[in-house]
Scaffold this motif. Structure first.
Motif, mmCIF file in Angstrom:
data_model
loop_
_atom_site.group_PDB
_atom_site.id
_atom_site.type_symbol
_atom_site.label_atom_id
_atom_site.label_comp_id
_atom_site.label_asym_id
_atom_site.label_seq_id
_atom_site.Cartn_x
_atom_site.Cartn_y
_atom_site.Cartn_z
ATOM 1 N N PHE A 236 120.445 61.734 -20.680
ATOM 2 C CA PHE A 236 119.343 60.715 -20.842
ATOM 3 C C PHE A 236 119.942 59.281 -20.969
ATOM 4 O O PHE A 236 119.257 58.190 -20.235
ATOM 5 C CB PHE A 236 118.894 61.032 -22.039
ATOM 6 C CG PHE A 236 117.681 59.970 -22.451
ATOM 7 C CD1 PHE A 236 116.412 59.967 -21.944
ATOM 8 C CD2 PHE A 236 117.855 59.218 -23.653
ATOM 9 C CE1 PHE A 236 115.517 59.291 -22.456
ATOM 10 C CE2 PHE A 236 116.891 58.549 -23.990
ATOM 11 C CZ PHE A 236 115.691 58.276 -23.443
ATOM 12 N N LEU A 239 120.439 57.393 -17.397
ATOM 13 C CA LEU A 239 119.334 57.080 -16.591
ATOM 14 C C LEU A 239 118.998 55.581 -16.588
ATOM 15 O O LEU A 239 119.517 55.009 -17.716
ATOM 16 C CB LEU A 239 118.027 58.016 -17.258
ATOM 17 C CG LEU A 239 117.899 59.413 -16.926
ATOM 18 C CD1 LEU A 239 116.691 59.838 -17.683
ATOM 19 C CD2 LEU A 239 117.963 59.661 -15.514
ATOM 20 N N PRO A 240 118.520 54.951 -15.668
ATOM 21 C CA PRO A 240 118.123 53.700 -15.606
ATOM 22 C C PRO A 240 117.498 53.265 -16.955
ATOM 23 O O PRO A 240 116.659 54.041 -17.321
ATOM 24 C CB PRO A 240 117.454 53.465 -14.278
ATOM 25 C CG PRO A 240 117.158 54.809 -13.760
ATOM 26 C CD PRO A 240 117.959 55.568 -14.531
ATOM 27 N N TYR A 242 114.507 51.464 -19.036
ATOM 28 C CA TYR A 242 112.996 51.092 -18.984
ATOM 29 C C TYR A 242 113.115 49.461 -19.428
ATOM 30 O O TYR A 242 113.889 49.139 -20.269
ATOM 31 C CB TYR A 242 112.105 51.811 -19.712
ATOM 32 C CG TYR A 242 110.592 51.331 -19.407
ATOM 33 C CD1 TYR A 242 110.126 51.621 -18.025
ATOM 34 C CD2 TYR A 242 109.980 50.626 -20.306
ATOM 35 C CE1 TYR A 242 108.801 51.174 -17.909
ATOM 36 C CE2 TYR A 242 108.682 50.245 -20.075
ATOM 37 C CZ TYR A 242 108.066 50.756 -18.968
ATOM 38 O OH TYR A 242 106.810 50.211 -18.865
ATOM 39 N N PHE A 244 110.316 46.239 -20.213
ATOM 40 C CA PHE A 244 109.019 45.745 -20.653
ATOM 41 C C PHE A 244 108.577 44.802 -19.423
ATOM 42 O O PHE A 244 107.562 44.816 -19.014
ATOM 43 C CB PHE A 244 108.750 45.422 -21.630
ATOM 44 C CG PHE A 244 108.538 46.493 -22.739
ATOM 45 C CD1 PHE A 244 109.022 47.741 -22.503
ATOM 46 C CD2 PHE A 244 108.238 46.414 -24.207
ATOM 47 C CE1 PHE A 244 108.780 48.922 -23.407
ATOM 48 C CE2 PHE A 244 108.144 47.338 -24.706
ATOM 49 C CZ PHE A 244 108.418 48.551 -24.600
ATOM 50 N N PHE B 171 112.103 50.933 -28.264
ATOM 51 C CA PHE B 171 110.827 51.040 -27.373
ATOM 52 C C PHE B 171 111.035 51.569 -26.147
ATOM 53 O O PHE B 171 110.707 52.466 -25.553
ATOM 54 C CB PHE B 171 109.798 49.738 -27.389
ATOM 55 C CG PHE B 171 109.051 49.752 -28.690
ATOM 56 C CD1 PHE B 171 108.459 50.970 -29.241
ATOM 57 C CD2 PHE B 171 108.774 48.578 -29.310
ATOM 58 C CE1 PHE B 171 107.917 50.754 -30.475
ATOM 59 C CE2 PHE B 171 108.259 48.328 -30.501
ATOM 60 C CZ PHE B 171 107.779 49.532 -31.052
ATOM 61 N N GLU B 172 112.033 50.849 -25.282
ATOM 62 C CA GLU B 172 112.456 50.996 -23.979
ATOM 63 C C GLU B 172 113.177 52.361 -23.954
ATOM 64 O O GLU B 172 112.646 53.148 -23.049
ATOM 65 C CB GLU B 172 113.493 50.184 -23.653
ATOM 66 C CG GLU B 172 113.055 48.644 -23.290
ATOM 67 C CD GLU B 172 112.921 47.820 -24.680
ATOM 68 O OE1 GLU B 172 113.224 48.442 -25.574
ATOM 69 O OE2 GLU B 172 112.578 46.780 -24.557
ATOM 70 N N ASP B 173 113.808 52.975 -24.903
ATOM 71 C CA ASP B 173 114.495 54.216 -24.792
ATOM 72 C C ASP B 173 113.204 55.129 -25.115
ATOM 73 O O ASP B 173 113.451 56.400 -24.363
ATOM 74 C CB ASP B 173 115.601 54.472 -25.624
ATOM 75 C CG ASP B 173 116.798 54.149 -25.286
ATOM 76 O OD1 ASP B 173 116.989 53.872 -24.052
ATOM 77 O OD2 ASP B 173 117.842 54.132 -26.011
ATOM 78 N N VAL B 175 110.272 55.114 -24.184
ATOM 79 C CA VAL B 175 109.433 55.153 -22.933
ATOM 80 C C VAL B 175 110.341 56.221 -21.867
ATOM 81 O O VAL B 175 109.770 56.965 -21.258
ATOM 82 C CB VAL B 175 109.258 53.849 -22.212
ATOM 83 C CG1 VAL B 175 108.502 54.019 -20.894
ATOM 84 C CG2 VAL B 175 108.303 52.904 -23.272
ATOM 85 N N LYS B 176 111.515 55.892 -21.895
ATOM 86 C CA LYS B 176 112.365 56.619 -20.959
ATOM 87 C C LYS B 176 112.101 58.246 -21.233
ATOM 88 O O LYS B 176 112.180 59.094 -20.334
ATOM 89 C CB LYS B 176 113.834 56.092 -20.941
ATOM 90 C CG LYS B 176 114.778 56.563 -19.839
ATOM 91 C CD LYS B 176 116.073 56.529 -20.092
ATOM 92 C CE LYS B 176 116.742 55.355 -20.490
ATOM 93 N NZ LYS B 176 118.416 55.465 -20.505
ATOM 94 N N LEU B 177 112.334 58.396 -22.618
ATOM 95 C CA LEU B 177 112.242 59.807 -23.020
ATOM 96 C C LEU B 177 110.826 60.329 -22.627
ATOM 97 O O LEU B 177 110.763 61.611 -22.043
ATOM 98 C CB LEU B 177 112.374 59.838 -24.580
ATOM 99 C CG LEU B 177 112.427 61.350 -25.091
ATOM 100 C CD1 LEU B 177 113.437 62.017 -24.718
ATOM 101 C CD2 LEU B 177 112.531 60.922 -26.829
ATOM 102 N N MET B 179 108.865 59.398 -20.180
ATOM 103 C CA MET B 179 108.996 59.771 -18.754
ATOM 104 C C MET B 179 109.826 60.879 -18.223
ATOM 105 O O MET B 179 109.173 61.716 -17.472
ATOM 106 C CB MET B 179 109.778 58.307 -18.006
ATOM 107 C CG MET B 179 108.686 57.345 -18.355
ATOM 108 S SD MET B 179 108.312 56.397 -16.669
ATOM 109 C CE MET B 179 107.407 54.940 -17.320
ATOM 110 N N ILE B 224 113.601 57.515 -12.438
ATOM 111 C CA ILE B 224 113.821 58.668 -13.364
ATOM 112 C C ILE B 224 113.737 60.077 -12.868
ATOM 113 O O ILE B 224 114.411 60.776 -13.236
ATOM 114 C CB ILE B 224 112.844 58.489 -14.523
ATOM 115 C CG1 ILE B 224 112.996 57.183 -15.441
ATOM 116 C CG2 ILE B 224 112.622 59.688 -15.334
ATOM 117 C CD1 ILE B 224 114.327 56.986 -15.999
#
Lengths: 249, 249
Positions: A236, A239-240, A242, A244, B171-173, B175-177, B179, B224
């Motif tokens: 996990f 991965l690139p 994210y 905002f 928050f970024e992680d 969102v990655k999760l 996705m 992703i």
């Protein structure tokens, strides 16, 4: 519930099943769901069952009885000329068993006594084959486009199978893959439970080359279960990320 | 089908939903399933819906109508004093909408018009809260023991959520999760489909800090999706290898 997977590889067939049965969460038992019949040099046939336990046990008992006196009976695992015939016979037996219970119980029996079966095996001189038999008694056969079948609680363990399966993989890797798939399922659904039964059937080798029961204290399964969590977290984080800003619509 | 996830983090709430609706595989459309109402400085309320589209659209339209004339009506998203009251109102509305259709269609309507709803939000001076409303109109609330809810096709995407979730994550992680979880679901169930809607609600910030629609040509989602396959394979190969010898029973 139940979870069983049958998988075709270039080098043979690999099967894994759980053993948990439940009639409500307050009534849980351990029953074997994987059975096999082998005639060294001639054939090996394995079945895994999901669904109503009385139905599946009745089917397996009838299959077993027939093999005890193959000379006196027509349809038998040990005499059918092809795996297609084997699947046809088992499908007919499954349908008849469910029908019988439904007839005795009326409309309310329709779903209650349902079951499905994975049949895998090879008869000498022919290719190994893998079938999934529906409660209606009809069945489908695996191909290299769809090289594995799952029955029971299929969803939690499916994504890793879709991503990890490779028809060239070693038997050892396929077992590892199945352990991960079962671990994900066990973690999400209490009605799938240890121990697990494992069988590996090599092409043209009519006895299983490996049979094993994975119990709750199995060191390998526990290592997989604990390291898979860490491995997934590493995957996990690889991965690139994210952002905002760049993505904002 | 549908797939929606609502997630509580230490820093706020993150919501993601797909947009595919289908009435058979030969009748597929795109409909938004995520809606929100915001009063800057006072409250933000978001809902995601799964189930019969006519039911969920009727519920959302009624919610929307009430907000247009809050002074003339009693129960409104914009005036309820607590998120518990909001969830109670939406639950009552959902139940009444389903009841209405069932009354008009008799017994056969019981399952057909069913739907469920995730409600998330915060009212100034109180904690953010996350609820899942059942078709019966009753509901449960998330806690740190169960900090996310899924509705619709929940199973394929659940194992990675169970393994990857951390209430401290950015928050970024998160969102990655999400996705990754949606990618696993999309790969396995055609009735869940792009585009995806995403909303991020920070604590005590009563407008969404991020709203985004993930379309089929979204570079991040595609990155992703493709790198997750490789990352999973690496994770898989990092696990200890199975050996037939040492494990043989």
């Amino acid at each position: 519930m139940t979870y069983c997977v049958g998988m075709m590889l270039n080098r043979g067939l690999v099967l894994m099943s759980d053993t948990r049965t439940n009639s409500g969460v307050d009534n849980i038992s351990v029953f074997r769901k994987m059975y096999s019949w082998s005639v060294p040099g001639d054939r090996i046939i394995a079945v895994m069952t999901a669904g109503n336990l009385a139905t599946t046990q009745a089917v397996v008992s009838q299959l077993e009885e027939r093999t005890k006196a193959p000379d006196e009976r027509d349809n038998t695992l040990l005499k059918a000329p092809t795996m297609f015939q084997v699947a046809t016979d088992i499908g007919r037996l499954l349908r008849a068993t469910i029908d019988d219970r439904q007839a005795a119980n009326g409309h309310q029996g329709e779903a209650r006594f349902s079951a499905s079966i994975i049949v895998a095996g090879q008869i000498a001189g022919m290719e190994p084959r893998l079938f999934m038999i529906y409660p209606e008694g009809n069945f489908i056969e695996a191909s290299w486009d769809t090289p594995f079948f799952q029955i029971g609680e299929t969803k939690y363990g499916r994504p890793i199978l879709l991503r990890g399966y490779d028809r060239d993989m070693s038997f050892e890797d396929s077992v590892k893959l199945l352990m991960v798939s079962f671990d994900s399922t066990l973690k999400a659904n209490l009605s799938v439970g240890l121990p697990l039964d494992l069988m590996v059937i090599e092409n043209n080798n009519f006895i299983p080359i490996h049979q094993y029961r994975v119990t709750a204290d199995d060191p390998y399964f526990n290592a997989i279960s604990s390291s898979w969590g860490d491995a997934l977290k590493n995957a996990f984080h690889s991965l690139p990320d994210y952002s905002f800003k760049s993505e904002q619509g």
